[in-house]
Write a protein that holds these residues in place. Sequence first.
Motif, PDB file in Angstrom:
ATOM      1  N   PRO A   1      23.571 -15.589-138.615  1.00 47.45           N
ATOM      2  CA  PRO A   1      23.120 -14.124-138.745  1.00 47.45           C
ATOM      3  C   PRO A   1      23.969 -13.408-137.837  1.00 47.45           C
ATOM      4  O   PRO A   1      24.556 -13.715-136.644  1.00 47.45           O
ATOM      5  N   GLY A   2      24.051 -12.109-137.994  1.00 47.27           N
ATOM      6  CA  GLY A   2      25.023 -11.086-137.202  1.00 47.27           C
ATOM      7  C   GLY A   2      26.439 -11.393-137.185  1.00 47.27           C
ATOM      8  O   GLY A   2      26.840 -11.987-137.984  1.00 47.27           O
ATOM      9  N   PRO A   3      27.084 -10.736-136.204  1.00 51.19           N
ATOM     10  CA  PRO A   3      28.295 -10.890-136.359  1.00 51.19           C
ATOM     11  C   PRO A   3      29.033 -12.353-135.707  1.00 51.19           C
ATOM     12  O   PRO A   3      27.933 -13.198-135.373  1.00 51.19           O
TER      13      PRO A   3
ATOM     14  N   GLY B   1      37.191 -17.937-145.786  1.00 50.41           N
ATOM     15  CA  GLY B   1      36.597 -16.925-146.558  1.00 50.41           C
ATOM     16  C   GLY B   1      35.082 -17.187-147.053  1.00 50.41           C
ATOM     17  O   GLY B   1      34.923 -18.685-146.985  1.00 50.41           O
ATOM     18  N   ALA B   2      34.386 -16.531-147.591  1.00 51.06           N
ATOM     19  CA  ALA B   2      33.022 -16.800-148.240  1.00 51.06           C
ATOM     20  C   ALA B   2      33.108 -17.838-149.350  1.00 51.06           C
ATOM     21  O   ALA B   2      34.093 -17.840-150.245  1.00 51.06           O
ATOM     22  N   PRO B   3      32.121 -18.589-149.494  1.00 49.21           N
ATOM     23  CA  PRO B   3      31.040 -18.588-148.607  1.00 49.21           C
ATOM     24  C   PRO B   3      31.107 -19.435-147.368  1.00 49.21           C
ATOM     25  O   PRO B   3      29.945 -20.033-146.865  1.00 49.21           O
ATOM     26  N   TYR B   4      32.119 -19.657-146.732  1.00 44.71           N
ATOM     27  CA  TYR B   4      32.407 -20.517-145.772  1.00 44.71           C
ATOM     28  C   TYR B   4      32.538 -19.846-144.288  1.00 44.71           C
ATOM     29  O   TYR B   4      33.674 -20.302-143.566  1.00 44.71           O
ATOM     30  N   THR B   5      32.415 -18.611-144.277  1.00 44.60           N
ATOM     31  CA  THR B   5      32.774 -17.657-143.235  1.00 44.60           C
ATOM     32  C   THR B   5      32.382 -18.247-141.940  1.00 44.60           C
ATOM     33  O   THR B   5      32.902 -18.016-140.714  1.00 44.60           O
ATOM     34  N   ASP B   6      31.365 -19.065-141.693  1.00 45.26           N
ATOM     35  CA  ASP B   6      30.806 -19.590-140.616  1.00 45.26           C
ATOM     36  C   ASP B   6      30.980 -20.886-140.381  1.00 45.26           C
ATOM     37  O   ASP B   6      30.473 -21.836-139.544  1.00 45.26           O
TER      38      ASP B   6
END
Length: 248
Positions: free
Chosen positions: A162-164, A180-185
């Motif tokens: 969550p968050g930045p 990139g999405a959906p693997y940004t984290d």
Amino acid sequence: MESGTSPAADATVGPTAAIKSTARRLLDTLGAGGLSLDAVADACGLSRAEVAAVFPHRDDLLTALLVDAYDASGAALEQADRDALAAGAPAGARLLAVARALRQWSFANTAEFTLVYGSPVPGYHAPQETVPPASRTPAVLAGIVRSALEAGELIPPRRTVPGPPLLRPEAVALFGGTPGAPYTDLVERGIVLWSGLIGLLVFQVFSRTHDSVSDEETFFDFAVAVVAEGIGLDVPAGRSTGGNTDGP
């Protein structure tokens, strides 16, 4: 070298290697906090001045031992990954192979493992020169995760951080950029994987699981697979080792 002969007494061993070899043995009995130039000098048959000529301060010696430990453990992971790649293993099998290699190194070098991953040494602050060798282990893990991403071997996460972003630039650079999405984290998840692996090893090396688990080696494989699920990576089931509970 004959048993009982100090490294310094062997003309084939240089003073730096002799001092470090002796210091590594003393880590088993004195711990990193108890290591001193006097103790090393007494144990390897050198004067304190001779030891200080190579390592002027205890912290210089600890730094050298740390660098060697990071390099040795990192090299073990790198070799395991090369072997897995040569065998055509997918990312999940590569991850299990390098995790097993780190476990084997940790049990074979418990004093060095404790120096790297145990309690901080009072009064010692690792200098910048330890960072590159310390980065070898996470770099191997990051390479495997990136390969899995590029090969389409990852399952997208059900929840994101969550968050930045929570990452320092160094972590993003080590991974090679933000996916990139959906693997940004994914990098954050990779850090969870890394810390979970080290925490599991701490539990096993320091005998925190032997009262609960009948087969620690098989449990290790299972735990690696469970932690890997957090990044969406499928790790193949390990084979039973017949109840080995005392190390690799």
